[in-house]
Design a protein around this motif. Structure first.
Motif, short mmCIF file in Angstrom:
data_model
loop_
_atom_site.label_atom_id
_atom_site.label_comp_id
_atom_site.label_asym_id
_atom_site.label_seq_id
_atom_site.Cartn_x
_atom_site.Cartn_y
_atom_site.Cartn_z
N HIS A 42 33.64 -9.19 63.12
CA HIS A 42 33.52 -7.93 63.85
C HIS A 42 34.86 -7.19 63.91
CE1 HIS A 42 32.92 -5.38 67.48
NE2 HIS A 42 31.65 -5.40 67.15
N SER A 78 33.88 -3.67 62.14
CA SER A 78 33.14 -2.88 63.11
C SER A 78 33.75 -1.50 63.35
CB SER A 78 33.07 -3.62 64.46
OG SER A 78 34.29 -3.46 65.18
N SER A 117 27.45 -6.22 68.73
CA SER A 117 27.10 -6.62 67.36
C SER A 117 25.61 -6.78 67.13
CB SER A 117 27.84 -7.92 66.99
OG SER A 117 27.53 -8.97 67.88
#
Length: 537
Positions: free
Chosen positions: A495, A499, A443
């Motif tokens: 995330h 993501s 991240s």
């Protein structure tokens, strides 16, 4: 649901026997059918090795070898990986959280017989920063660069090392980072005697060693074998004089070699094989949950994969539980967050399950009512090849057609590092026992340019995330432990949803040894797996 996937039967007698014969250690003929005394022969998929230089190696097998060939300033014991202990360092201290002083133990030697000095330690850390290879960000994040490493990483006498960070940092975080494989200490004189130009010995150290660990690297042949010999100056001395690790891609050939006695330890058996051996007194089954994840990386350079709806559709098309149950029931557990279970702040929530209608609706919403086509890079070895086939069927069911690109794991790694993949099945192991090890990789992407200094997993996926990068960077400096854990949990939840990573599974490594072999220590991280205690009765 996932159609039942069964491992192929054992190789036909002639084929499997031929593979096992080719696998024997040098000097052992097929009639012997036993590995020799004083030598441990291990079967393992080692096609992920790209280098055995600790400043460059960043793969599972490479760092495992490095952990047995080199020592570090500090390390963490496998029975308590949150605890820091000295390895080469006798003590360490800081008065301002910016300048750190390490005092080395007296008497430690390299395999050459030369004493380990603070200058060797300083050279090793400077070298990692200057070469700036894949694992260098672990060291460089403290402000060390090619230009300042000489001044900020220095030996003040034979046993005293000083590290001057660019800014105050959490002491425990720095120490955990130094316990990673990139913190391994090499012998300066030996390495520099083999240097070519300004490579600081990298060309030579890729295939040789200059360490003070339990073993010396005698030979590495790519996708064939690794040979380690006992370090005559190791303290304590390893219990076996030679370790031979043979590349064997097929688990059936590993099993046959183990049963015949040609090999002593098999490292890549699959679930049905492991289950069949549990009740067999001729073998020992050794499981170890690892800080290691298997995931899909979706390149954001691919126009379709850059669409949030497409990424979410992929996450909802996969039958995670079915893959785990039918393919890797003993060697992986379903896990869907970037921190593996066991690390502080790890999430065990599983927000994704197979929901095909939702996935199809998301594809239509993204403008792909007729689906789309994507290339999938993956390792041709089990179990990844089986998982790739299952994912192909599951994504195909919602309209995502995969072009299957199988290769050696080294090829897949090289392609993702060069940002040349579209979709790839890859693995990531934590480098040290702190949540930032994975948080930074998954991240943070401070520079999305092709010549970026920190080439994290987010960078490899071309995922440009300035805000998430800033929040992740801030988390590492928080001195409130509980607040820091809560921050990482919040980052993981975000995330999971946004993501370009589909986190599938967490590894449960299982080694199977013959009953007369003891002392293998599997670690929660690859470089913590130890061969020094292995002995064959």
């Amino acid at each position: 649901m996932l159609p039942t996937v069964t491992r192929r039967a054992l190789l036909a007698t002639g084929t499997a026997a031929g593979a096992a014969t080719a696998f024997l250690a040098p000097g052992i003929g097929p009639a012997t059918a036993q590995s020799p005394p004083g030598v441990i022969v291990m079967a393992k998929q080692i096609d992920d090795i790209t280098s055995l230089d600790p400043a460059e190696a960043f793969e599972y097998t490479g760092t495992e070898i490095i952990g047995n060939v080199y020592r570090k300033l500090v390390t963490t014991p496998n029975d308590d990986p949150a605890r820091l202990v000295g390895d080469l360092a006798e003590s360490w201290a800081t008065s301002d959280n910016r300048i750190f002083t390490f005092t080395l133990k007296a008497g430690a030697k390299f395999a050459s017989g030369a004493p380990v000095t603070a200058e060797d330690a300083a050279f090793s850390l400077r070298r990692a920063a200057i070469l700036n290879k894949s694992p260098a960000f672990i060291i460089n994040q403290f402000g060390f660069t090619r230009d300042n490493a000489e001044a900020r990483i220095r030996a003040t006498d034979a046993r005293t090392l000083v590290l001057e960070c660019a800014a105050p940092t959490s002491p425990s975080f720095l120490y955990y980072c130094l316990s990673a494989a990139v913190g391994s200490i090499v012998e300066k004189a030996v390495v520099m005697a083999r240097a070519q130009g300004d490579d600081l010995g990298n060309g030579w150290l890729k295939q040789n060693s200059a360490g003070g660990g339990a073993y010396v690297l005698r030979q590495w042949r790519a996708s064939e074998s690794v040979m380690l010999d006992a370090n005559p100056n190791a303290d304590p001395a390893p219990r076996t004089r030679r370790i031979i690790i043979r590349h064997m891609l097929d688990s059936s050939a590993q099993l046959l070699g183990l049963q015949r006695g040609d090999i002593d330890i098999a490292r890549n058996l699959v679930a049905d094989q492991i289950n069949a051996l549990r009740s067999d007194s001729r073998f020992r089954v050794m499981p170890q949950r690892k800080a290691s994840l298997m995931y899909l990386s979706l390149s954001q350079r691919h126009p379709a994969l850059a669409r949030p709806e497409v990424r979410q559709a992929i996450k909802l098309a996969i039958d995670y539980e079915g893959i785990q149950r039918n393919i890797v029931s003993t060697t992986y557990a379903v896990h869907q967050a970037f921190l593996p279970e066991g690390l502080p702040g790890a999430l065990t929530e599983k927000p994704f399950a197979q929901r095909q209608e939702e996935a199809r609706a998301l594809l239509r919403q993204a403008g792909f009512p007729n689906g789309l086509e994507v290339a999938l890079d993956y390792s041709s070895g089990a179990p990844i090849s089986d998982i790739a086939q299952a994912i192909q069927a599951q994504l195909g069911a919602v309209g995502i057609r995969l072009r299957m690109v199988a290769g050696e794991m080294r090829q897949v790694i090289t392609k993702t590092r060069a940002r040349q993949h579209e979709m790839a099945i890859v693995r990531w192991g934590s480098d040290y026992f702190d949540p930032h090890s994975n948080a930074e990789a998954f991240s943070m992407n401070p520079d999305n340019g092709d010549n970026a200094r920190n080439r994290t997993l987010a960078w490899r996926a071309s995922w440009e995330i300035p805000d998430l990068t800033a929040r992740t960077a801030a988390a590492v400096t928080d001195t409130d432990g509980a607040r820091r854990v809560a921050t990482y949990q919040a980052l993981q939840r975000e995330h999971q949803q946004v993501s370009p990573f589909v986190i599938l599974l967490q590894e449960i490594e299982v080694a199977v040894t013959r009953a007369n072999v003891t002392g293998l220590e599997l670690g929660p991280m690859s470089d913590r797996t130890s061969f020094s205690g292995i002995v064959k009765a």
